[in-house]
Design an enzyme around this catalytic site. Structure first.
Site, PDB file in Angstrom:
ATOM      1  N   CYS A 195     -50.382  10.008  -7.999  1.00  5.52           N
ATOM      2  CA  CYS A 195     -51.704  10.469  -8.429  1.00  5.52           C
ATOM      3  C   CYS A 195     -52.112  11.769  -7.752  1.00  5.52           C
ATOM      4  O   CYS A 195     -52.911  12.538  -8.300  1.00  5.52           O
ATOM      5  CB  CYS A 195     -52.758   9.391  -8.192  1.00  5.52           C
ATOM      6  SG  CYS A 195     -52.898   8.819  -6.478  1.00  5.52           S
TER       7      CYS A 195
ATOM      8  N   CYS B  58     -57.606  12.083 -11.265  1.00  6.80           N
ATOM      9  CA  CYS B  58     -57.133  10.776 -10.788  1.00  6.80           C
ATOM     10  C   CYS B  58     -58.069   9.687 -11.303  1.00  6.80           C
ATOM     11  O   CYS B  58     -58.682   9.854 -12.354  1.00  6.80           O
ATOM     12  CB  CYS B  58     -56.995  10.768  -9.267  1.00  6.80           C
ATOM     13  SG  CYS B  58     -58.498  11.247  -8.377  1.00  6.80           S
TER      14      CYS B  58
ATOM     15  N   CYS C  40     -61.206   4.177  -5.222  1.00  4.34           N
ATOM     16  CA  CYS C  40     -59.914   4.575  -4.641  1.00  4.34           C
ATOM     17  C   CYS C  40     -59.774   3.964  -3.263  1.00  4.34           C
ATOM     18  O   CYS C  40     -60.770   3.692  -2.583  1.00  4.34           O
ATOM     19  CB  CYS C  40     -59.849   6.108  -4.565  1.00  4.34           C
ATOM     20  SG  CYS C  40     -58.446   6.795  -3.647  1.00  4.34           S
ATOM     21  N   ASP C  41     -58.539   3.779  -2.854  1.00  7.23           N
ATOM     22  CA  ASP C  41     -58.217   3.246  -1.532  1.00  7.23           C
ATOM     23  C   ASP C  41     -58.873   4.056  -0.417  1.00  7.23           C
ATOM     24  O   ASP C  41     -59.326   3.509   0.590  1.00  7.23           O
ATOM     25  CB  ASP C  41     -56.685   3.260  -1.377  1.00  7.23           C
ATOM     26  CG  ASP C  41     -56.222   2.682  -0.055  1.00  7.23           C
ATOM     27  OD1 ASP C  41     -56.944   1.851   0.517  1.00  7.23           O
ATOM     28  OD2 ASP C  41     -55.132   3.059   0.405  1.00  7.23           O
TER      29      ASP C  41
END
Length: 377
Positions: free
Chosen positions: A258, A264, A279-280
């Site tokens: 990504c 993204c 997102c992480d």
């Protein structure tokens, strides 16, 4: 265009971990869940998440299990996960990936991981002096001996295992040694993750363990030379995820990483309590999308807020827009931006990519030409 739900990144134990790695960015997330010191996904939450995933996804669904340290959930939790995948899967193809420090793994785990084709990303930074520099337990002691033993156990059991190595201010000095260590151990699939975090004591500055752009650029070029030397007849003997992803660009395909995409936001993160984030690296209140008990995963993936997050990556400064390497790097990961009011500052690793592509471009171009010729035969 509506995004198809085909992957989730799951934090079943939230930020909880049995190690205390100096550079870990996720341990501090415990502050977001202050009601309890121990964070665990319930079986009911697990079932609901998997049922939703299977009902809302296409023909394939991938589950990435991370932490913290996901194995603190115990093997029985993952057996239940597979059971629910089979129960609600209706013949769909399912993939599972487990990112782990390896400490709690044993032969029972290995048998399970082989049986259900889990891909394991093992956090191992390299040889002992590199790994133990920052990857320590709660007593401040190194963990390499245990992790090294678990790597051997996994490989001997036939578990698909990748090396996940954080590149920090110390490990960046040993690119060839780390690459050759992994290769000799049998970890022929490698992922190198550059480390840059804010310094808690000096806001606006990088933490001391962070790697500089110039250092990481040189690291990439030296690992690339090792990787390139291991290519025979256009086929690489090892896999380095960044190089593999970049190579997709050279042959005209979309990169799977990504960080190399224009935008993204193609997946979401599910925390232990069902909260869903963009997102992480953005598990924070500003990017919370909802909770699986009150929202559908498919709706959250396609929510305007998630689209806003994904499009943020494409908002690049002029130096990126006019850069000869833009189509290759796409500005890097949003989390590595030096943020301004619009969240579109320069990437911390911008110089890294310039150094790398200037070094590797000609060889990657030649490899791509060779690959295209082989495809036409």
């Amino acid at each position: 265009m509506k995004k198809l739900l085909n992957s989730l990144l799951i934090k079943p134990s939230g930020p909880d971990c049995n190690l205390d790695c100096t550079y870990c960015f996720y341990l501090e997330k415990a502050e977001m869940f202050p009601k309890t010191k121990i964070h665990r996904m319930s079986v009911a939450m697990l079932e609901k998440m998997i049922q939703q995933s299977m009902e809302q996804s296409g023909s394939h669904m991938s589950f990435g299990w991370q932490g913290g340290e996901p194995t603190v959930m115990g093997l029985s939790f993952f057996k239940k996960a597979v059971h629910f995948q089979e129960l609600y899967g209706e013949g769909k193809t399912v993939g599972n990936g487990l990112q782990t420090n390896g400490i709690l793994l044993n032969e029972d785990w290995a048998k399970f991981l082989v049986q259900y084709n889990f891909l394991v990303g093992l956090s191992i930074d390299g040889p002992e002096h590199v790994h133990d520099h920052y990857r320590v337990n709660n007593q401040g002691k190194g963990t390499w001996k245990k992790v090294h033993a678990k790597a051997k156990m996994l490989l001997e059991a036939g578990v698909e295992t990748n090396a996940l190595s954080v590149v920090n201010d110390y490990s960046v000095k040993f690119p060839e040694e780390i690459y050759n260590f992994h290769k000799e151990l049998g970890l022929n699939y490698m992922q190198f993750i550059p480390c840059v975090e804010a310094d808690a004591a000096n806001p606006g500055q990088a933490a001391p363990f962070s790697v500089s752009a110039e250092q990481y650029g040189e690291f990439l070029t030296k690992v690339f030379d090792c990787w390139y030397a291991d290519i025979t007849d256009g086929v690489a003997a090892t896999s380095v995820r960044y190089f593999d992803s970049v190579f997709h660009k050279y042959v005209g395909m979309q990169a799977p990483d990504c960080t190399l995409m224009r935008t993204c936001g193609e997946y979401v993160v599910v925390e232990h309590n069902g909260d869903v984030y963009a997102c992480d690296f953005f598990v924070e209140n500003a990017w919370k999308l909802g909770n699986i008990q009150t929202h559908k995963l498919d709706d959250m993936l396609n929510a305007p807020r998630q689209s806003e997050f994904g499009n943020m990556k494409a908002k690049l400064p002029e130096e990126c827009v006019s850069c000869q390497w833009l189509q290759k790097c796409q500005g890097g990961c949003t989390k590595d931006r030096m943020r301004d009011a619009q969240d579109n500052g320069s990437n911390h690793f911008c110089e890294s990519y310039k150094i790398f592509f200037a070094h590797a471009d000609a060889k990657l171009t030649a490899l791509a030409d060779q690959w295209k010729q082989n495809q036409q035969r």
